[in-house]
Scaffold this motif. Structure first.
Motif, mmCIF file in Angstrom:
data_model
loop_
_atom_site.group_PDB
_atom_site.id
_atom_site.type_symbol
_atom_site.label_atom_id
_atom_site.label_comp_id
_atom_site.label_asym_id
_atom_site.label_seq_id
_atom_site.Cartn_x
_atom_site.Cartn_y
_atom_site.Cartn_z
ATOM 1 N N HIS A 1 0.797 -1.232 0.000
ATOM 2 C CA HIS A 1 0.000 0.000 0.000
ATOM 3 C C HIS A 1 0.829 1.282 0.000
ATOM 4 O O HIS A 1 0.278 2.367 0.040
ATOM 5 N N VAL A 2 2.143 1.157 -0.016
ATOM 6 C CA VAL A 2 2.956 2.383 0.046
ATOM 7 C C VAL A 2 3.919 2.449 -1.144
ATOM 8 O O VAL A 2 4.212 1.446 -1.772
ATOM 9 N N ASN A 3 4.362 3.661 -1.413
ATOM 10 C CA ASN A 3 5.267 3.886 -2.546
ATOM 11 C C ASN A 3 6.617 4.400 -2.085
ATOM 12 O O ASN A 3 6.734 5.021 -1.023
ATOM 13 N N ASP A 4 7.597 4.159 -2.927
ATOM 14 C CA ASP A 4 8.936 4.680 -2.685
ATOM 15 C C ASP A 4 8.851 6.194 -2.542
ATOM 16 O O ASP A 4 8.147 6.860 -3.301
ATOM 17 N N GLY B 1 3.892 -0.487 18.014
ATOM 18 C CA GLY B 1 3.946 -1.481 16.943
ATOM 19 C C GLY B 1 3.069 -1.095 15.769
ATOM 20 O O GLY B 1 2.370 -1.934 15.196
ATOM 21 N N THR B 2 3.106 0.201 15.420
ATOM 22 C CA THR B 2 2.288 0.652 14.286
ATOM 23 C C THR B 2 3.100 1.524 13.337
ATOM 24 O O THR B 2 4.034 2.214 13.746
ATOM 25 N N ALA B 3 2.721 1.482 12.054
ATOM 26 C CA ALA B 3 3.326 2.347 11.043
ATOM 27 C C ALA B 3 2.204 3.178 10.433
ATOM 28 O O ALA B 3 1.100 2.676 10.211
ATOM 29 N N GLU B 4 2.502 4.472 10.182
ATOM 30 C CA GLU B 4 1.464 5.334 9.605
ATOM 31 C C GLU B 4 1.973 5.997 8.337
ATOM 32 O O GLU B 4 3.024 6.629 8.329
ATOM 33 N N VAL B 5 1.227 5.802 7.247
ATOM 34 C CA VAL B 5 1.585 6.395 5.959
ATOM 35 C C VAL B 5 0.303 6.950 5.334
ATOM 36 O O VAL B 5 -0.716 6.249 5.298
ATOM 37 N N ASN B 6 0.345 8.194 4.861
ATOM 38 C CA ASN B 6 -0.820 8.832 4.230
ATOM 39 C C ASN B 6 -2.076 8.734 5.096
ATOM 40 O O ASN B 6 -3.180 8.485 4.589
ATOM 41 N N VAL C 1 -2.998 6.441 7.032
ATOM 42 C CA VAL C 1 -3.470 5.077 7.303
ATOM 43 C C VAL C 1 -2.506 4.410 8.278
ATOM 44 O O VAL C 1 -1.285 4.519 8.124
ATOM 45 N N THR C 2 -3.068 3.735 9.275
ATOM 46 C CA THR C 2 -2.228 3.067 10.275
ATOM 47 C C THR C 2 -2.190 1.571 10.009
ATOM 48 O O THR C 2 -3.233 0.944 9.772
ATOM 49 N N TYR C 3 -0.978 1.029 10.029
ATOM 50 C CA TYR C 3 -0.790 -0.406 9.783
ATOM 51 C C TYR C 3 -0.245 -1.055 11.058
ATOM 52 O O TYR C 3 0.699 -0.548 11.663
ATOM 53 N N ALA C 4 -0.845 -2.187 11.429
ATOM 54 C CA ALA C 4 -0.376 -2.908 12.622
ATOM 55 C C ALA C 4 0.797 -3.808 12.261
ATOM 56 O O ALA C 4 0.770 -4.487 11.242
#
Lengths: 158, 414
Positions: free
Chosen positions: A108-111, A122-127, A129-132
């Protein structure tokens, strides 16, 4: 926030740091050759706090600890991948480079996109959106929290 | 419920009678191997950790193989640091030009069935050929073992691989392991033990099993395991005890999965550029022109490999423009191949015979290739840039296939 550098599946340790540079006396001297065969501008573009994001089996191949070590030396904050090869994974934890398994993020993410990573949650957030992400086993988390095996051993003795 | 091989081995080692896969245990290390590339880094970490003595110097083996003889200006520094490290901490097992680490560890008797062994090299999985648990680690963990004699391990899940029947002519254990890696993929055995059994495996020499254990890491495996038998005992110069015979997986053990092959159905195979799991039958690529053939490495540099190749090239000549480089895996093998005429046959056909070592396989010493060149090689990795520039095509093959290719200068079925 840090920038995402996105790599493919089965990135091997020869691609992270090639054999011919392993004889350089220090990791500092090796680090400008990180990912050279895949992207020879990586080492000059990556900034402290940036992230490496990859698909499956990141760090497969040799046991060279210089692979996670050059990424740490370049200031990479963490590697987030769908899965890791086991020797790379152990080595990374032992030198205090966070390696985070996240099955969803990669697709779901781009370079070049900006990411925020919380190691505690333990989460990552891009645009927005939060990913577990998958949590480390407590044994490894403890080594990582102390900054790696060296720090961990020194603490046990103290 | 029964136990897998690795569960039994680690129960013996740790004394934890009910240890099972998924458990984290502290293993007592029987032997460690450090090779010349990583010795300076291990020494630095060991001293940074504040250790002043090695837990058991008899259990430590230093092997100079990747940089022997030195080919770049900085190489001798590694050997000098190794010598100083050995002298300072009383290490006596130092091999300075005897051959490749993974060959020497079993050949020189450092690894016995049931042992727990770690090395600073991913192909440390090799010693599973004699029923030892062995795996590769980084230099920081190695430094920690040197101080403590222990390492934590998660007992891996096990994939059982059963191979029954008789392999067709010119199909070797290399073709078996290439096929398995292709089927599993490069990550297919990640974190797992590969437990081998079946009549084909039972009939194999220890050398052939060594080829398979060596490449287990190419499917991501933590270790490979072969049950010790009479051949193992003879090779290791030990008596086959009842205890050793129990080192096998129980039929009702908890396996992640079981894979079965019928040997008669296997064919000569190649791993195509630049992934070890990109497997195709040799027959599909026949005729592709090549520039070099490499026969050697810890995967396939043993006497039976050299003999297989010699039988194929005997009385023939290597194709013009093809460099056929042969590297026996150890001095012992070199001398045996010299004595029985194998090296004569290979040299007469046009082979370049080199000293034992790792140089060619890791692209460090001799035999480097350049953009657009193609090599058929018997080693274990065809990664981008491994044997020269990143535009070299590396095809991994068995010694039989490699020898056949050397004669024709093209990819050829043995």
């Amino acid at each position: 926030m840090g920038k995402i550098f996105k790599f493919h599946t089965d990135v091997d340790t020869d691609q992270i740091i090639a054999s011919q540079y392993l004889l350089y006396p220090t990791v500092e001297e090796m680090k400008s050759h990180a990912f050279e065969s895949l992207d020879d501008s990586f080492a000059s573009r990556v900034q402290p706090g940036d992230y490496v994001v990859a698909a499956e089996n990141f760090g497969c191949g040799s046991s060279r600890e210089q692979a996670p070590a050059v990424l740490k030396a370049l200031g990479v904050k963490a590697v987030v991948a769908k899965s890791f090869a086991r020797i790379f994974f152990r080595n990374a934890i032992n030198i205090g480079l966070p390696v985070i398994v996240c099955k969803e993020l990669y697709d779901h993410v781009n370079d070049g996109e900006e990411m925020d990573l919380s190691l505690i949650d333990g989460t990552a957030e891009v645009n927005g959106v939060t990913y577990a992400c998958t949590k480390l086993n407590p044994y490894m988390q403890d080594i990582l929290n102390q900054g790696g095996l060296l720090a961990s051993l020194n603490r046990e003795e103290a | 419920m029964g136990a897998t091989f690795i569960e039994k081995l680690l129960r013996r080692n740790t004394g934890i009678a009910d240890a099972k896969c998924g458990d984290i245990v502290t293993a007592n290390v029987d032997r460690v191997m450090i090779h010349d590339i990583f010795i300076p880094f291990v020494k630095e970490k060991f001293e940074e950790m504040g250790f002043t003595e090695i837990w058991d110097p008899d259990k430590v083996v230093l092997i100079y193989d990747h940089l022997v003889p030195a080919s770049q200006l900085d190489d001798p520094r590694h050997h000098r640091i190794g010598n100083e490290f050995a002298a300072k901490y009383g290490l006596t097992h130092v091999h300075r030009s005897d051959g490749i680490c993974h060959q020497l560890m079993t050949e020189a008797g450092y690894v016995k069935p049931g042992n727990v062994v770690f090395g600073t090299d991913s192909h440390t999985t090799t010693y599973g050929c004699v029923g030892a648990f062995s795996s590769g680690i980084g230099y920081t963990e190695m430094a920690s073992i040197l101080g403590t004699g222990t390492l934590w391990v998660k007992i891996p899940e096990t994939i059982k691989v059963v191979i029954d029947g008789e392999l067709p002519e010119h199909v070797t254990s290399k073709d078996v392991i290439l096929r398995l890696i292709g089927d599993l993929t490069a990550a297919g055995a990640s974190y797992c033990a590969l437990e081998f059994s079946g009549s084909t495996v039972e009939n194999m020499t220890v050398a052939s099993r060594m080829t398979m254990a060596n490449m287990a890491i190419e499917a991501g495996a933590k270790c490979a395991l072969f049950t010790p038998d009479e051949k193992t005992a003879e090779y290791c110069a030990v008596e086959l005890t009842e205890d050793m015979k129990t080192l096998s997986g129980d039929p009702d053990a908890n396996y992640l999965k079981t894979i079965h092959y019928q040997a008669e159905e296997l064919v000569p195979a190649l791993a195509c550029p630049s992934q070890v799991d990109k497997i195709r039958p040799v027959s599909e690529l026949e005729g592709l022109e090549i520039d070099q053939v490499f026969l050697g490495s810890c995967t396939n540099g043993r006497l039976e490999d050299l003999r297989t190749a010699a039988a194929i090239v005997k009385g023939k000549t290597v194709a013009p423009f093809v460099k056929f480089i042969v590297t026996p895996a150890s001095r012992k093998i070199y001398l045996e191949a010299l004595e029985d005429g194998t090296l004569d046959t290979l040299a007469a056909a046009g082979a370049i015979i080199t000293h034992p070592g790792c140089g060619l396989c890791c692209g460090r010493t001799g035999g480097i290739l350049t953009d657009g060149e193609r090599v058929v090689a018997t080693n274990n990795r065809n990664f981008l840039g491994r044997m020269g520039t990143s535009k070299v095509e590396i095809y991994l093959a068995s010694p039989a296939t490699a020898a056949a290719c050397a004669v024709t200068g093209k990819i050829t079925l043995p």
